[in-house]
Scaffold this motif. Structure first.
Motif, PDB file in Angstrom:
ATOM      1  N   PHE A  15       0.816  -1.211   0.000  1.00  0.00           N
ATOM      2  CA  PHE A  15       0.000   0.000   0.000  1.00  0.00           C
ATOM      3  C   PHE A  15       0.848   1.259   0.000  1.00  0.00           C
ATOM      4  CE2 PHE A  15      -3.449  -2.850   1.361  1.00  0.00           C
ATOM      5  CZ  PHE A  15      -4.467  -2.394   0.545  1.00  0.00           C
ATOM      6  N   PHE A  16       2.013   1.194   0.657  1.00  0.00           N
ATOM      7  CA  PHE A  16       2.906   2.344   0.688  1.00  0.00           C
ATOM      8  C   PHE A  16       3.446   2.633  -0.712  1.00  0.00           C
ATOM      9  CE2 PHE A  16       7.212   4.046   1.014  1.00  0.00           C
ATOM     10  CZ  PHE A  16       6.959   5.233   1.698  1.00  0.00           C
ATOM     11  N   VAL A  17       3.897   1.556  -1.385  1.00  0.00           N
ATOM     12  CA  VAL A  17       4.410   1.738  -2.752  1.00  0.00           C
ATOM     13  C   VAL A  17       3.296   2.226  -3.676  1.00  0.00           C
ATOM     14  CG1 VAL A  17       5.373   0.548  -4.762  1.00  0.00           C
ATOM     15  CG2 VAL A  17       6.235   0.056  -2.466  1.00  0.00           C
ATOM     16  N   TRP A  18       2.112   1.646  -3.481  1.00  0.00           N
ATOM     17  CA  TRP A  18       0.965   2.042  -4.328  1.00  0.00           C
ATOM     18  C   TRP A  18       0.608   3.521  -4.111  1.00  0.00           C
ATOM     19  CZ3 TRP A  18      -4.327   2.923  -2.723  1.00  0.00           C
ATOM     20  CH2 TRP A  18      -5.228   3.049  -3.801  1.00  0.00           C
ATOM     21  N   ALA A  21       3.251   5.706  -5.657  1.00  0.00           N
ATOM     22  CA  ALA A  21       3.127   5.762  -7.117  1.00  0.00           C
ATOM     23  C   ALA A  21       1.997   6.705  -7.525  1.00  0.00           C
ATOM     24  CB  ALA A  21       2.883   4.364  -7.681  1.00  0.00           C
ATOM     25  N   ILE A  22       0.893   6.623  -6.770  1.00  0.00           N
ATOM     26  CA  ILE A  22      -0.224   7.508  -7.093  1.00  0.00           C
ATOM     27  C   ILE A  22       0.161   8.964  -6.863  1.00  0.00           C
ATOM     28  CG2 ILE A  22      -2.544   8.215  -6.382  1.00  0.00           C
ATOM     29  CD1 ILE A  22      -3.183   5.301  -5.893  1.00  0.00           C
ATOM     30  N   ALA A  23       0.825   9.229  -5.742  1.00  0.00           N
ATOM     31  CA  ALA A  23       1.242  10.601  -5.442  1.00  0.00           C
ATOM     32  C   ALA A  23       2.219  11.115  -6.494  1.00  0.00           C
ATOM     33  CB  ALA A  23       1.867  10.661  -4.049  1.00  0.00           C
ATOM     34  N   ALA A  24       3.154  10.232  -6.906  1.00  0.00           N
ATOM     35  CA  ALA A  24       4.114  10.648  -7.934  1.00  0.00           C
ATOM     36  C   ALA A  24       3.411  10.946  -9.251  1.00  0.00           C
ATOM     37  CB  ALA A  24       5.177   9.558  -8.119  1.00  0.00           C
ATOM     38  N   ARG A  25       2.439  10.093  -9.576  1.00  0.00           N
ATOM     39  CA  ARG A  25       1.705  10.311 -10.823  1.00  0.00           C
ATOM     40  C   ARG A  25       0.905  11.613 -10.770  1.00  0.00           C
ATOM     41  NH1 ARG A  25       1.796  10.020 -16.125  1.00  0.00           N
ATOM     42  NH2 ARG A  25      -0.294   9.789 -17.055  1.00  0.00           N
ATOM     43  N   PHE A  27       1.600  14.193  -8.915  1.00  0.00           N
ATOM     44  CA  PHE A  27       2.558  15.290  -9.004  1.00  0.00           C
ATOM     45  C   PHE A  27       2.981  15.516 -10.464  1.00  0.00           C
ATOM     46  CE2 PHE A  27       6.915  16.845  -9.176  1.00  0.00           C
ATOM     47  CZ  PHE A  27       6.840  17.983  -8.382  1.00  0.00           C
ATOM     48  N   TRP A  28       3.194  14.430 -11.169  1.00  0.00           N
ATOM     49  CA  TRP A  28       3.615  14.523 -12.580  1.00  0.00           C
ATOM     50  C   TRP A  28       2.521  15.175 -13.450  1.00  0.00           C
ATOM     51  CZ3 TRP A  28       8.015  13.979 -15.199  1.00  0.00           C
ATOM     52  CH2 TRP A  28       7.958  13.824 -16.597  1.00  0.00           C
ATOM     53  N   VAL A  29       1.273  14.731 -13.158  1.00  0.00           N
ATOM     54  CA  VAL A  29       0.174  15.226 -13.984  1.00  0.00           C
ATOM     55  C   VAL A  29      -0.239  16.639 -13.578  1.00  0.00           C
ATOM     56  CG1 VAL A  29      -2.261  14.882 -14.564  1.00  0.00           C
ATOM     57  CG2 VAL A  29      -0.690  12.933 -14.540  1.00  0.00           C
ATOM     58  N   GLN A  30      -0.392  16.878 -12.271  1.00  0.00           N
ATOM     59  CA  GLN A  30      -0.979  18.127 -11.821  1.00  0.00           C
ATOM     60  C   GLN A  30       0.034  19.251 -11.608  1.00  0.00           C
ATOM     61  OE1 GLN A  30      -3.606  17.640  -8.506  1.00  0.00           O
ATOM     62  NE2 GLN A  30      -4.810  16.038  -9.482  1.00  0.00           N
ATOM     63  N   ILE A  31       1.294  18.893 -11.462  1.00  0.00           N
ATOM     64  CA  ILE A  31       2.307  19.916 -11.221  1.00  0.00           C
ATOM     65  C   ILE A  31       3.216  20.097 -12.441  1.00  0.00           C
ATOM     66  CG2 ILE A  31       4.184  20.697  -9.739  1.00  0.00           C
ATOM     67  CD1 ILE A  31       1.449  20.593  -8.386  1.00  0.00           C
ATOM     68  N   VAL A  32       3.845  18.999 -12.836  1.00  0.00           N
ATOM     69  CA  VAL A  32       4.830  19.096 -13.919  1.00  0.00           C
ATOM     70  C   VAL A  32       4.156  19.398 -15.253  1.00  0.00           C
ATOM     71  CG1 VAL A  32       6.646  17.893 -15.189  1.00  0.00           C
ATOM     72  CG2 VAL A  32       6.394  17.553 -12.705  1.00  0.00           C
TER      73      VAL A  32
END
Length: 741
Positions: A15-18, A21-25, A27-32
Motif C-alpha cells: 500500500f505504501f508503494v501504491w 506511485a499515485i502521489a508521484a503520478r 505530481f507529474w500530472v498536476q504539477i509538472v
C-alpha cells in the motif's frame, strides 16, 4: 518474524508503494504537466470560434450605402459525429453546389474535407437563405450553422472598380476595399463554447469584435449613375475596348463620379476577371493628343509670351523641327490667324511654335505643375505617375511632340485635374475620393455627416497638402474663354449644352500596337476634357474612349464631346446650378441636318514618339503599375474558365449598372432628343408613374423609362410631383418632383 507479522508488513509495503506511485503520478500530472493537460481538457470541453467583426460601411457623400455588411448562414460539419460521410457529402453537394464554377462545393471537395477534418470542416460558406433552409430541413447529424458577415453592394455594378470587392475571408481584394482594408476590416473577436462528453453546448463566453471604420466617399451615387449611363450609351454606339469618365468638383478636387466600362458585379466576384477589375482612371496611361494643348497655351499665356488676340503664323499647316515635319490636320493650311483661333482649330503648328517660345525648361516646369509625371495621391490603389521624361532626356523634336500631346503618357484623373486647375482660377487641387474628415488614418471613428455637393466658387481654407498655384487668375480666365471658343466655333461643337456655357478641348491620339510597337493606323483614343459653366465653373469632366470602332468616326469631336454634353447637362441640372445662357426648346428637324464637321486633330505621330514612351517606362519606380506584371486572380475560385466568363461579361457591359431597364420590353422605338430627355416616339400619350417616396436616382430612372423628362428640386425622397400619378401626357412632358429629407 512470525508469518502473520510478515504478511502485515508486506501488505503495508504494497500500500505504501501504491500510494507513493499515485502521489508521484499526481505530481507529474498536476504539477509538472499541469498546463499541458489543462490545454487538452479545454480542447475536449471547449470549442473556440473566431467572431468576425462587422466590416465598415462605404458611404457616398449623401450617406447612401455603397458597400454594406449583412449576416448570412455558413454551414459546417463535425465529422466525428457523422455516421456516413460519403452519403452526407453527396446529399449536401446536391443542395449547396448551385454555382457550376464554384469548385469548393462539389461533392469530391466536400467529401475530402469531411475525411480530413476531425472536429470541424466547412461545407459551404455564406449561402443563400433558401439553401440554408433546405439544409436545416434535413436535420442531418453533425451539421451546424454559423452566422457570418457578407459584403453587399446595394447598387450592384455602380462604381465597381472604385469600391473593389471582398473575398471569402473578408479581405479587400480591389479598389477602396483593398486600399483601406485595415481600417474597414476591424478586429476579430473570440467565442468560447463549453461542451459535455456528448458534444452538447453547456454555455459560452464571447469577446466582442471591434467593428471596422466607416468611410465616406466624395462620390455622389446619382452623379455616378448618370456618368455610367452616358458611358453605356457611348459603348453601345462605338463598341470601344473600354471607356472612362471622371467628374470632379473644380473648387475642392473631390471626385463626384468615376465611371469605367466594361465593369463587373462585386456581389458576384467569382465570375469576374483581372481585366475587369482594373481601374483605368489611375492605372492606364495614354497619349492625350490635342487635349494637352491646353497646357501649352496656358504656359505661353502665363509667361506673357502671347495673348489670345495676338496673331500667329501657322505656316500653311507645316513646320519642321529637328528634321521632323509636323503637319496640321489634313486639308487645313492656315496662315496668320489669332491665337484663340489656332486653339479652336487645334493647329499643331501653332502649339509647337508657342512651346518653342516658352522654352524646354520652363515648359517642363508648367507640365509638372499641372500634375503630369507624378502621382496625384488620390486614394485608389494602383495609381501610376504617367510617362514624362526630364528635359535632359528629350531629343530635338521632343518639345514639339509634347506640345501637341505626344511623347507623354497621362491618366484620366491627371487630365481632369488639369482642366479643373484652369477652371479653379489657376490653383491645382489634388484629386480626392475620400471626404476630408476621413483622411486621418489614426482616427478610430469619424462622425459622418451628409455633404451633398453644392456648386460654389470658394477654395478650401487652408488649402490641402499638395495644392499650389500653376497659372495666374488672369491666364486662367483667358484660357476658359478660349476653351469656350473651342466649343462654340471649333472642334468641340458637340459639347455645347442647353442653358449652360461650356468649354473644353477635344483630342484624338493614335494607339501603339502592342505587337509591332508602332503607331497603329486603326486604333485610336478619343478624348474630351471640359468645364461648365464657363464663367463660374462647377464641374470638370474628362471622357476617354479607348479604340472606338463604330459610329463612322474615331475622333474626339464625334465620340467623346457628345458624351461630355450628356453628362454635364444632367449633372448641372441635378445640382441645381443656375443657367447662365438662354435655354433652347428641343426641336425636331424637318429634314436631316448637316452632320458636324468631324475633321479634327489626328495625331501626326512618328516612331520616335513611341521610342520615347518606352524609354520613359524605364524611368518609372519599381512599384509603378506600368512596370508591374499583370495582376493575377486573388482567390481560388477564379479558374481556367475566366476567359470565357470575361467575354460573356463584356458582351453585356453596355447595360446600365443600376437600371433594371424595363424599357427593353417595350416595342416602341426610343429616340434621344436632348442629352437629358428621352422621348418614346409612338404618337401616343404616356401615363405619369407614381414617384412619391422614391429616392432621386429611382425618380430619374423611372421618368426616363417612361419617356418623360424630370426636374427635381431639393434632395432626399420625393414628396410631391406634378402632374399627378396616372395623368395622360404627351411624350417628352417634364415632371416636376419636389424632394425632401
Amino acid at each position: 518474524m512470525p508469518l502473520k507479522l510478515a504478511r502485515f508488513w508486506l501488505v503495508c509495503l504494497f500500500f505504501f508503494v501504491w500510494a507513493f506511485a499515485i502521489a508521484a503520478r499526481l505530481f507529474w500530472v498536476q504539477i509538472v504537466h499541469h498546463s499541458e493537460y489543462v490545454e487538452r481538457a479545454e480542447k475536449q470541453q471547449e470549442r473556440t470560434f473566431e467572431v468576425a467583426p462587422r466590416r465598415g460601411v462605404l458611404y457616398d457623400r449623401n450617406l447612401r450605402e455603397l458597400a454594406a455588411t449583412v449576416q448570412v448562414d455558413s454551414i459546417y460539419a463535425v465529422p466525428t459525429e457523422m455516421d456516413d460521410k460519403k452519403t452526407a457529402a453527396h446529399v449536401l453537394a446536391a443542395i449547396v453546389h448551385v454555382d457550376p464554377e464554384d469548385k469548393r462545393t462539389t461533392e469530391p471537395e466536400i467529401a475530402n474535407r469531411l475525411d480530413n477534418g476531425h472536429s470541424f470542416a466547412w461545407v459551404a460558406r455564406r449561402v443563400r437563405p433558401e439553401v440554408a433552409a433546405r439544409i436545416r430541413a434535413l436535420n442531418m447529424k453533425g451539421i451546424y450553422f454559423q452566422k457570418e458577415f457578407q459584403r453587399f453592394y446595394p447598387d450592384n455594378q455602380l462604381a465597381a472598380q472604385v469600391l473593389g470587392y471582398v473575398g471569402l475571408d473578408d479581405n479587400g481584394l480591389g479598389g477602396l476595399e483593398q486600399k483601406f482594408d485595415a481600417r474597414l476590416h476591424g478586429v476579430s473577436g473570440r467565442m468560447f463554447t463549453a461542451m459535455d462528453a456528448r458534444r452538447h453546448v453547456l454555455g459560452s463566453t464571447e469577446h466582442e469584435p471591434e467593428p471596422g471604420q466607416n468611410l465616406e466617399l466624395t462620390i455622389d451615387n446619382n452623379i455616378q449613375f448618370m456618368a455610367e449611363q452616358a458611358l453605356d450609351h457611348a459603348m453601345d454606339k462605338t463598341h470601344a475596348d473600354n471607356g472612362t469618365i471622371v467628374v470632379q468638383d473644380v473648387h475642392t478636387g473631390q471626385i463626384l463620379a468615376l465611371a469605367i466600362r466594361p465593369t463587373f458585379d462585386p456581389n458576384d466576384f467569382r465570375h469576374t476577371t483581372p481585366a475587369l477589375l482594373k481601374d483605368h482612371a489611375v492605372s492606364d496611361v495614354y497619349e492625350p493628343g490635342s487635349v494637352f494643348k491646353l497646357v501649352t497655351y496656358s504656359a505661353a499665356l502665363d509667361s506673357n509670351l502671347t495673348k489670345p488676340d495676338d496673331m500667329i503664323d501657322c505656316q500653311g499647316g507645316k513646320i519642321t523641327l529637328a528634321g521632323r515635319v509636323i503637319h496640321d490636320n489634313q486639308g487645313e493650311h492656315f496662315g496668320v490667324i489669332t491665337v484663340h483661333k489656332a486653339l479652336e482649330e487645334s493647329s499643331d503648328v501653332a502649339a509647337v511654335k508657342l512651346a518653342l517660345k516658352v522654352g524646354e525648361d520652363n515648359f517642363y516646369k508648367y507640365v509638372r505643375a499641372f500634375g503630369f509625371g507624378s502621382r496625384s495621391g488620390v486614394e485608389l490603389p494602383g495609381e501610376t505617375r504617367g510617362l514624362l521624361r526630364p528635359t535632359s532626356k528629350w531629343n530635338g523634336s521632343s518639345i514639339g511632340s509634347i506640345a501637341i500631346g505626344q511623347e507623354v503618357g497621362v491618366t484620366p484623373v491627371q487630365l481632369v485635374s488639369m482642366v479643373s486647375t484652369i477652371a479653379d482660377g489657376g490653383v491645382y487641387l489634388p484629386p480626392r475620393i475620400l471626404m476630408p474628415s476621413q483622411l486621418d488614418p489614426n482616427q478610430k471613428s469619424a462622425v459622418l455627416q451628409a455633404a451633398a455637393f453644392k456648386a460654389g466658387e470658394d477654395l478650401p481654407n487652408p488649402l490641402p497638402p499638395g495644392a499650389h498655384r500653376v497659372i495666374s487668375e488672369m491666364t486662367a480666365a483667358q484660357m476658359r474663354k478660349m476653351m469656350e471658343g473651342v466649343v462654340l466655333y471649333g472642334t468641340g461643337k458637340p459639347a455645347q449644352l442647353n442653358g449652360y456655357s461650356s468649354g473644353g478641348k477635344t483630342g484624338t491620339a493614335q494607339k501603339v500596337d502592342p505587337v509591332t510597337h508602332l503607331y497603329s493606323k486603326t486604333m485610336h483614343i478619343a478624348s474630351f476634357a471640359g468645364i461648365a459653366p464657363v464663367n463660374n465653373p462647377a464641374i470638370a469632366v474628362a471622357v476617354i474612349i479607348d479604340n472606338p470602332k463604330g459610329g463612322g468616326s474615331y475622333y474626339g469631336t464625334a465620340v467623346s464631346a457628345p458624351v461630355f454634353a450628356e453628362v454635364a447637362q444632367q449633372v448641372l441640372e441635378y445640382l441645381g446650378v443656375p443657367h447662365d445662357i438662354d435655354v433652347q426648346q428641343p426641336r425636331t428637324p424637318a429634314k436631316k441636318e448637316k452632320p458636324v464637321d468631324l475633321v479634327e486633330d489626328d495625331s501626326d505621330a512618328d516612331q520616335n514618339n513611341v521610342n520615347a514612351l518606352f524609354a520613359a517606362v524605364n524611368d518609372l519606380p519599381p512599384d509603378d503599375p506600368l512596370r508591374a506584371a499583370p495582376q493575377q486572380p486573388q482567390n481560388a475560385t477564379q479558374s481556367a474558365s475566366a476567359a470565357k466568363t470575361q467575354s460573356k461579361l463584356i458582351g453585356t457591359s453596355s447595360i446600365p449598372a443600376a437600371n433594371p431597364a424595363p424599357a427593353a420590353k417595350q416595342s416602341q422605338s426610343v429616340q434621344v432628343s436632348t442629352p437629358s430627355q428621352v422621348t418614346i416616339s409612338d404618337g401616343k400619350k404616356l401615363t405619369v408613374p407614381s414617384l412619391i417616396g422614391m429616392p432621386v436616382r429611382k425618380v430619374i430612372e423611372m421618368a426616363a423609362a417612361a419617356g418623360l423628362d424630370v426636374q427635381i428640386t431639393g434632395s432626399g425622397t420625393a414628396r410631391e410631383q406634378a402632374p399627378a400619378p396616372g395623368s395622360q401626357v404627351p411624350p417628352g412632358t417634364k415632371i416636376i418632383v419636389r424632394c425632401q429629407r
